[in-house]
Design an enzyme around this catalytic site. Structure first.
Site, PDB file in Angstrom:
ATOM      1  N   ASP A 148      -2.820   0.865  -9.567  1.00  0.00           N
ATOM      2  CA  ASP A 148      -2.726   0.906  -8.497  1.00  0.00           C
ATOM      3  C   ASP A 148      -2.203  -0.360  -7.815  1.00  0.00           C
ATOM      4  OD1 ASP A 148      -5.116  -0.277  -7.837  1.00  0.00           O
ATOM      5  OD2 ASP A 148      -6.108   1.278  -7.961  1.00  0.00           O
ATOM      6  N   LYS A 170      -2.196   4.050  -3.849  1.00  0.00           N
ATOM      7  CA  LYS A 170      -2.242   4.314  -2.636  1.00  0.00           C
ATOM      8  C   LYS A 170      -2.146   3.378  -1.724  1.00  0.00           C
ATOM      9  CE  LYS A 170      -5.379   8.031  -4.225  1.00  0.00           C
ATOM     10  NZ  LYS A 170      -5.747   7.346  -5.562  1.00  0.00           N
ATOM     11  N   MET A 281     -12.354  -1.541   3.315  1.00  0.00           N
ATOM     12  CA  MET A 281     -11.620  -0.342   3.773  1.00  0.00           C
ATOM     13  C   MET A 281     -11.983  -0.468   5.327  1.00  0.00           C
ATOM     14  SD  MET A 281     -11.233   2.203   0.546  1.00  0.00           S
ATOM     15  CE  MET A 281     -12.978   2.169   0.598  1.00  0.00           C
TER      16      MET A 281
END
Length: 368
Positions: A148, A170, A281
Site C-alpha cells: 500500500d 488506498k 487518520m
C-alpha cells in the site's frame, strides 16, 4: 547467498528445479551477475507443485553427461549455487569446484507445497531504516508482494527481487481495490502455491485491517503469519521530538482512529484519563475532535501538534493549543497522512528540556 558481496559481472551457475530455484535466480540477477540455470534430472516440479514463472535473462546450458563436461562447465563460471540435485550429482559438482577452484554454495529451495502462505509485514512509517530484519527476510522470500501507499516501497525491487509487485493501496476517499478484493487476491495467490507478502505501513494490527486479512486467510485454510512493524503512533511523534510518555508529565497514552467522529462517551473517557492522545487518520475529523474535547472539559491551553508526512524530506509539524489548532491547521493547509498528538508532552518539542533536545537530535539523525 551473501547479498553484501558484489556479483556484478560474475558468472553464476544455479543448479536445481525451476520452481525451487526461482527466487535464487532472481536474487543473483538482481546483483548484476550473469546467471546460468541447470535443471538436474529429477529436480522438477512434482504433482500438485505450481509451475514457476520464467525468469527473464537466465541462460540454460546443456546438462553435462560426463565428468569432463562437468569440469568444463564449472571451469567457465565463478560461482556454483546448488539448490537441489541428487547426492551423486552434488558430489560430482563439489569435486569439479574443488578441481577448478570455483566457489560453491548451497541455497535453500523455495517451498514446493501445493498451498503457499501469506505473511503480513509491518513496514513502519515509511523510512527504510525502520524496516525490521524479519520484514526484510520475508520480502526476500516473496513470490508476490501486495503493498500500500504508506509502506516503504522505493526499493521494493531490491528487497523482493523476482517477485511480482501489486499496488492495493488506498488514498483518502479513494479505494481503487476494495479491502475484500485485496484479501481475495492474497488468498488466491497463496492457494496457487505462491509465497505472499502483504506489505503495510506502520504495524498490521494498528488500524491496518491486519486482523481481517488474517481471518480471511484462516477461513481459506492458508497459513498466515504476522511480522510486526514500527507504528507511526509512536515513531512519528518521536520524529518531531515528542515522546508519547514522559516522567512526571504523562504516564499513559491512548491511540485512537480519527477515521470517523468519536462519540461523546469516548471523548469523556479520554478527557478523564489525563494522558497523551495520539490520533491516526484524524485530519478529516480534527475540528469535531478538538471541539468535543473542549466541550467535555479538557483545558483550552493543552498543547496540540500535527505532524505531517512523518520521516519524509518534507515532514512538517504544526503546534498550537486545543483552542487554536483548528484554525492553525486550516491556515496551514494540513493534509493527510498526519499524526495528531494532544497532551502536555507536546511542549517538550519546543522547550529547552534536555530530554526533548535528545529526542530531537535522535530524530534528526534517523531521518538523515
Amino acid at each position: 547467498m551473501q547479498l553484501g558481496l558484489d556479483y556484478t559481472g560474475k558468472r553464476v551457475l544455479v543448479v536445481g528445479g525451476a520452481h525451487a530455484s526461482r527466487r535464487v535466480l532472481a536474487r543473483y540477477l538482481a546483483t548484476g551477475a550473469t546467471v546460468y540455470h541447470l535443471v538436474a534430472p529429477g529436480a522438477v516440479a512434482g504433482a500438485g507443485v505450481p509451475a514457476a514463472r520464467a525468469v527473464p535473462g537466465v541462460l540454460a546450458p546443456t546438462f553435462p553427461r560426463s565428468i569432463g563436461a562437468w569440469n568444463a562447465l564449472i571451469a567457465a563460471v565463478d560461482l556454483v549455487a546448488v539448490v537441489e540435485t541428487s547426492p551423486h550429482a552434488e558430489a560430482v559438482i563439489a569435486a569439479a569446484c574443488a578441481t577448478n577452484r570455483t566457489w560453491l554454495t548451497r541455497e535453500a529451495p523455495a517451498s514446493t507445497a501445493p498451498i503457499g502462505s501469506v505473511t503480513l509485514v509491518g513496514g513502519g512509517p515509511g523510512l527504510e531504516k525502520l524496516l525490521t530484519v524479519g520484514a526484510m527476510a520475508a520480502l526476500k522470500a516473496a513470490d508476490i508482494v501486495y503493498y500500500d501507499r504508506l509502506g516503504p516501497t522505493d526499493r521494493l525491487g531490491d528487497w523482493a527481487p523476482g517477485a511480482e509487485h501489486v499496488d492495493v493501496g488506498k488514498a483518502p476517499g479513494h479505494h481503487a481495490i476494495p479491502q475484500r478484493d485485496a484479501e481475495r487476491m492474497m488468498v488466491a495467490s497463496a492457494l496457487a502455491g505462491l509465497t505472499v507478502v502483504r506489505l503495510k505501513g506502520g504495524d498490521p494490527f494498528v488500524f491496518g485491517r491486519g486482523g481481517e486479512e488474517v481471518l480471511a486467510c484462516r477461513a481459506a485454510g492458508v497459513p498466515v503469519t504476522v511480522i510486526s512493524g514500527v507504528t507511526s503512533a509512536i515513531a512519528v511523534p518521536a520524529a518531531a521530538g515528542i515522546p508519547v510518555t514522559h516522567r512526571e508529565v504523562s504516564h499513559l497514552f491512548t491511540v485512537i482512529s480519527g477515521h470517523a467522529p468519536i462519540s461523546d462517551a469516548e471523548l469523556t473517557h479520554l478527557v478523564g484519563l489525563d494522558g497523551t492522545i495520539v490520533v491516526l487518520m484524524g485530519i478529516g475529523t480534527l475540528q469535531q475532535l478538538v471541539a468535543g474535547l473542549a466541550r467535555l472539559g479538557m483545558r483550552s491551553d493543552i498543547p496540540v501538534a500535527i505532524v505531517e508526512r512523518g520521516f519524509a524530506h518534507d515532514q512538517r509539524t504544526t503546534i498550537g493549543r486545543l483552542d487554536t489548532i483548528g484554525a492553525l491547521a486550516t491556515h496551514a493547509g494540513v493534509r493527510s497522512p498526519a499524526v495528531v498528538v494532544i497532551g502536555e508532552v507536546v511542549a517538550l518539542a519546543s522547550h529547552g528540556d534536555d530530554a526533548a533536545a535528545d529526542l530531537l537530535r535522535d530524530a534528526a539523525e534517523l531521518a538523515s
